[in-house]
Design a protein around this motif. Structure first.
Motif, PDB file in Angstrom:
ATOM      1  N   ASN A  68      -2.737   4.723   8.768  1.00 32.86           N
ATOM      2  CA  ASN A  68      -1.602   5.609   8.696  1.00 32.86           C
ATOM      3  C   ASN A  68      -0.611   4.888   7.910  1.00 32.86           C
ATOM      4  OD1 ASN A  68      -2.263   7.831  10.058  1.00 32.86           O
ATOM      5  ND2 ASN A  68      -1.275   7.304  12.012  1.00 32.86           N
ATOM      6  N   ALA A  69      -0.758   3.445   8.090  1.00 32.03           N
ATOM      7  CA  ALA A  69       0.287   2.678   7.397  1.00 32.03           C
ATOM      8  C   ALA A  69      -0.286   2.308   5.881  1.00 32.03           C
ATOM      9  CB  ALA A  69       0.094   1.029   7.898  1.00 32.03           C
ATOM     10  N   ALA A 129      -9.347   1.352   1.708  1.00 29.32           N
ATOM     11  CA  ALA A 129      -8.214   0.340   1.188  1.00 29.32           C
ATOM     12  C   ALA A 129      -7.542  -0.383   2.620  1.00 29.32           C
ATOM     13  CB  ALA A 129      -7.244   1.197   0.588  1.00 29.32           C
ATOM     14  N   SER A 130      -7.395   0.387   3.621  1.00 33.15           N
ATOM     15  CA  SER A 130      -6.780  -0.018   4.687  1.00 33.15           C
ATOM     16  C   SER A 130      -7.443  -1.263   5.344  1.00 33.15           C
ATOM     17  CB  SER A 130      -6.538   0.926   5.783  1.00 33.15           C
ATOM     18  OG  SER A 130      -7.598   1.372   6.374  1.00 33.15           O
ATOM     19  N   THR A 131      -8.944  -1.279   5.131  1.00 31.21           N
ATOM     20  CA  THR A 131      -9.656  -2.289   5.720  1.00 31.21           C
ATOM     21  C   THR A 131      -9.393  -3.681   4.914  1.00 31.21           C
ATOM     22  OG1 THR A 131     -11.317  -0.527   6.535  1.00 31.21           O
ATOM     23  CG2 THR A 131     -11.976  -3.129   6.264  1.00 31.21           C
ATOM     24  N   VAL A 132      -9.424  -3.322   3.599  1.00 29.58           N
ATOM     25  CA  VAL A 132      -9.101  -4.500   2.557  1.00 29.58           C
ATOM     26  C   VAL A 132      -7.807  -5.060   2.811  1.00 29.58           C
ATOM     27  CG1 VAL A 132      -9.255  -4.966   0.032  1.00 29.58           C
ATOM     28  CG2 VAL A 132     -11.003  -3.553   0.913  1.00 29.58           C
ATOM     29  N   MET A 133      -6.682  -4.151   3.065  1.00 30.48           N
ATOM     30  CA  MET A 133      -5.422  -4.530   2.597  1.00 30.48           C
ATOM     31  C   MET A 133      -4.884  -4.869   4.362  1.00 30.48           C
ATOM     32  SD  MET A 133      -4.782  -4.436  -0.206  1.00 30.48           S
ATOM     33  CE  MET A 133      -2.956  -5.023  -0.250  1.00 30.48           C
ATOM     34  N   MET A 189       7.841  12.863  13.236  1.00 30.89           N
ATOM     35  CA  MET A 189       6.382  12.684  12.676  1.00 30.89           C
ATOM     36  C   MET A 189       6.033  14.026  12.699  1.00 30.89           C
ATOM     37  SD  MET A 189       3.795  10.119  14.275  1.00 30.89           S
ATOM     38  CE  MET A 189       2.939  11.176  15.642  1.00 30.89           C
ATOM     39  N   GLY A 190       5.073  14.008  11.539  1.00 32.40           N
ATOM     40  CA  GLY A 190       4.198  15.486  11.359  1.00 32.40           C
ATOM     41  C   GLY A 190       2.776  14.932  11.149  1.00 32.40           C
ATOM     42  N   ALA A 201      -1.737   4.920   4.307  1.00 31.86           N
ATOM     43  CA  ALA A 201      -1.122   6.268   3.679  1.00 31.86           C
ATOM     44  C   ALA A 201       0.223   6.218   3.366  1.00 31.86           C
ATOM     45  CB  ALA A 201      -1.601   7.442   4.486  1.00 31.86           C
ATOM     46  N   GLU A 202       0.951   5.724   4.362  1.00 35.42           N
ATOM     47  CA  GLU A 202       2.524   5.634   4.046  1.00 35.42           C
ATOM     48  C   GLU A 202       2.757   4.644   2.876  1.00 35.42           C
ATOM     49  OE1 GLU A 202       4.450   4.290   7.768  1.00 35.42           O
ATOM     50  OE2 GLU A 202       3.415   6.074   8.945  1.00 35.42           O
ATOM     51  N   PHE A 203       1.928   3.704   2.671  1.00 33.44           N
ATOM     52  CA  PHE A 203       2.437   2.797   1.725  1.00 33.44           C
ATOM     53  C   PHE A 203       2.191   3.471   0.543  1.00 33.44           C
ATOM     54  CE2 PHE A 203       0.687  -0.352  -1.358  1.00 33.44           C
ATOM     55  CZ  PHE A 203       1.844  -1.288  -1.767  1.00 33.44           C
ATOM     56  N   TRP A 204       1.064   4.094   0.123  1.00 32.16           N
ATOM     57  CA  TRP A 204       0.813   4.702  -0.924  1.00 32.16           C
ATOM     58  C   TRP A 204       1.875   5.918  -1.466  1.00 32.16           C
ATOM     59  CZ3 TRP A 204      -5.395   5.672  -1.074  1.00 32.16           C
ATOM     60  CH2 TRP A 204      -6.068   4.518  -1.183  1.00 32.16           C
ATOM     61  N   MET A 205       2.012   6.718  -0.465  1.00 32.48           N
ATOM     62  CA  MET A 205       3.285   7.751  -0.441  1.00 32.48           C
ATOM     63  C   MET A 205       4.383   7.196  -0.971  1.00 32.48           C
ATOM     64  SD  MET A 205       2.474  10.513   2.593  1.00 32.48           S
ATOM     65  CE  MET A 205       1.869   9.634   3.925  1.00 32.48           C
ATOM     66  N   LYS A 206       4.977   6.176  -0.173  1.00 34.08           N
ATOM     67  CA  LYS A 206       6.111   5.370  -0.517  1.00 34.08           C
ATOM     68  C   LYS A 206       6.178   4.897  -2.205  1.00 34.08           C
ATOM     69  CE  LYS A 206       9.416   2.008   0.499  1.00 34.08           C
ATOM     70  NZ  LYS A 206       9.704   1.137   1.541  1.00 34.08           N
ATOM     71  N   ILE A 207       5.065   4.139  -2.447  1.00 33.31           N
ATOM     72  CA  ILE A 207       4.699   3.622  -3.764  1.00 33.31           C
ATOM     73  C   ILE A 207       4.781   4.833  -4.941  1.00 33.31           C
ATOM     74  CG2 ILE A 207       3.495   2.262  -5.411  1.00 33.31           C
ATOM     75  CD1 ILE A 207       5.105   0.588  -3.346  1.00 33.31           C
TER      76      ILE A 207
END
Length: 72
Positions: free
Chosen positions: A26-27, A17-21, A1-2, A29-35
């Protein structure tokens, strides 16, 4: 982890976006990075196709992606 330094404006977009989803910041941000990583690696796929492939890979979605018809 960094630790990843991101712009304050982007952090605010992630927070909204995290509130809506219903994800943590962190989750989200991870989702956007993965996609984003998958979209760069597969530029011909739509967002929906990428998500469908990921669901299939996780055995959450049994239906395979239908092949696209080639444009004439």
């Amino acid at each position: 982890m960094g630790i990843v330094k991101i712009d304050d404006e982007l952090h605010e977009e992630i927070r909204r976006a995290s509130t809506v989803m219903c994800r943590s910041i962190n989750a989200q941000a991870e989702f956007w990075m993965k996609i984003g990583r998958l979209a760069e690696a597969n530029p011909t796929l739509s967002f929906n196709e990428i998500v469908r492939i990921q669901l299939h890979a996780a055995a959450q979605e049994p239906a395979p992606i239908p092949e696209r018809a080639e444009a004439a």
